[in-house]
Design an enzyme around this catalytic site. Sequence first.
Site, short mmCIF file in Angstrom:
data_model
loop_
_atom_site.label_atom_id
_atom_site.label_comp_id
_atom_site.label_asym_id
_atom_site.label_seq_id
_atom_site.Cartn_x
_atom_site.Cartn_y
_atom_site.Cartn_z
N ASP A 21 0.83 -1.26 -0.15
CA ASP A 21 0.06 -0.02 0.11
C ASP A 21 0.79 1.28 0.06
O ASP A 21 1.90 1.39 0.60
CB ASP A 21 -0.83 0.04 1.17
CG ASP A 21 -1.99 1.01 1.35
OD1 ASP A 21 -2.30 1.61 0.14
OD2 ASP A 21 -2.55 1.28 2.20
N TRP A 26 3.00 7.95 -2.58
CA TRP A 26 4.47 8.16 -2.85
C TRP A 26 4.46 8.84 -3.92
O TRP A 26 5.29 10.01 -4.15
CB TRP A 26 4.89 6.61 -3.24
CG TRP A 26 6.42 6.55 -3.35
CD1 TRP A 26 7.45 6.38 -2.42
CD2 TRP A 26 6.86 6.92 -4.55
NE1 TRP A 26 8.68 6.52 -2.99
CE2 TRP A 26 8.31 6.64 -4.36
CE3 TRP A 26 6.76 6.77 -5.88
CZ2 TRP A 26 9.60 6.70 -5.31
CZ3 TRP A 26 7.47 7.01 -6.94
CH2 TRP A 26 9.13 7.03 -6.46
N HIS A 38 2.86 3.08 -8.86
CA HIS A 38 2.99 1.63 -9.27
C HIS A 38 4.19 1.25 -9.82
O HIS A 38 4.66 0.14 -9.69
CB HIS A 38 1.76 1.15 -9.90
CG HIS A 38 0.18 1.83 -9.65
ND1 HIS A 38 0.11 1.51 -8.20
CD2 HIS A 38 -0.75 2.37 -9.93
CE1 HIS A 38 -1.10 1.90 -7.76
NE2 HIS A 38 -1.55 2.76 -8.74
N ASN A 69 -10.51 -2.78 -6.24
CA ASN A 69 -9.65 -2.15 -7.21
C ASN A 69 -10.36 -1.69 -8.50
O ASN A 69 -9.94 -0.56 -9.29
CB ASN A 69 -8.27 -2.53 -7.50
CG ASN A 69 -7.75 -2.18 -6.06
OD1 ASN A 69 -6.44 -2.99 -5.95
ND2 ASN A 69 -7.76 -1.48 -5.40
N ARG A 189 1.62 -5.02 6.23
CA ARG A 189 1.02 -4.05 5.42
C ARG A 189 1.91 -2.68 5.48
O ARG A 189 2.33 -2.25 6.50
CB ARG A 189 -0.29 -3.59 5.92
CG ARG A 189 -1.16 -2.55 5.04
CD ARG A 189 -2.67 -2.20 5.37
NE ARG A 189 -2.94 -1.48 4.20
CZ ARG A 189 -4.22 -1.37 4.08
NH1 ARG A 189 -5.14 -2.29 4.30
NH2 ARG A 189 -4.83 -0.49 2.74
C1 FPP Z 1 -1.71 0.30 -3.50
O1 FPP Z 1 -1.27 1.62 -3.46
C2 FPP Z 1 -1.00 -0.72 -4.62
C3 FPP Z 1 -1.79 -1.18 -5.66
C4 FPP Z 1 -3.34 -1.24 -5.72
C5 FPP Z 1 -1.15 -2.10 -6.74
C6 FPP Z 1 0.00 -2.61 -6.42
C7 FPP Z 1 0.89 -2.89 -7.89
C8 FPP Z 1 2.32 -2.71 -8.17
C9 FPP Z 1 3.18 -2.75 -7.06
C10 FPP Z 1 2.43 -2.88 -9.41
C11 FPP Z 1 3.06 -4.32 -9.91
C12 FPP Z 1 2.93 -5.46 -9.11
C13 FPP Z 1 3.16 -6.86 -9.53
C14 FPP Z 1 3.01 -7.89 -8.56
C15 FPP Z 1 3.84 -7.03 -10.93
P1 FPP Z 1 -2.31 2.64 -3.54
O2 FPP Z 1 -2.58 2.87 -5.15
O3 FPP Z 1 -3.58 1.97 -2.98
O4 FPP Z 1 -1.64 3.95 -2.93
P2 FPP Z 1 -2.42 4.76 -1.94
O5 FPP Z 1 -3.03 4.29 -0.76
O6 FPP Z 1 -1.13 5.89 -1.66
O7 FPP Z 1 -3.32 5.44 -2.93
#
Ligand code: FPP
Length: 249
Positions: A21, A26, A38, A69, A189
């Site tokens: 998360d 970031w 991402h 999502n 987490r």
């Molecule tokens: C949560 O951060 C992250 C995700 C929903 C996506 C995770 C995906 C990756 C790290 C990319 C590739 C992964 C693989 C396994 C190849 P958020 O967007 O919820 O962040 P926020 O809470 O700050 O908005």
Amino acid sequence: MSQKQNILQNKLPKHIAIIMDGNGRWAKGKGKFRIFGHQNGVKAVRETTEACAELGVKYLTLYAFSTENWSRPKEEINALMELLVSTIRKETPTLMKNGIRLQSIGNKEDLPAKCRKELEESIKETEQNTRMTLILALSYSAKWDIVNSVKEIAKQVSLGLVKPEEIDENIINNHLSTAAYPHPELMIRTSGEQRISNFLLWEIAYSELYFSSKLWPDFTKEDLFEAVINYQNRERRFGKTSEQMAQSV
Ligand code: FPP
């Protein structure tokens, strides 16, 4: 100096699950679009996978895309799916080189065809690898999984194959998409949020929870080592007393 040397091999978790998360925050902190977060999250995926393989952890499950999502803005979903395709394609040779088997949990039917194809090809190519299993949770939510498990069992009851009174934890467990894996002993987490967000609800009944304040793209191997050391310093009692646990070792 690396914390790795402080990790006890005989108390290593077999399975670690991670809620990655903080990518969006970031990126926002750097004045960039969410997808930039991402993209940089992929480096942390690589770091944690390597760290787990180096330690000898046998299973690593990453929450890459939840059922919920799908309600994000369309551009973000498309960019994430593209990122998944390119990452799986790019990283499969590294998985092969390091003996890592790729698996997935979640509703594959929901994924765009290109993403499903890339995933299935990598799963097939890596299926004989035995050093570690990397499980991507994609279009996954624990409630979705439990509902499917219950539906399957209900079908068997209606066909007379199972009696209602025979339904127990094992039967429910064996119908989950995680049936082939041990339950995680440690769930991490990142980003400072302290919630489970519909991830592995059944499987974490006795998991230790570890919350890191780091945003996912900043999470490193050393952070993973620190989480494992923290886990190893906890007393896991499974509902028993400390004295009972001491007697059972
Ligand atoms: C949560 O951060 C992250 C995700 C929903 C996506 C995770 C995906 C990756 C790290 C990319 C590739 C992964 C693989 C396994 C190849 P958020 O967007 O919820 O962040 P926020 O809470 O700050 O908005």
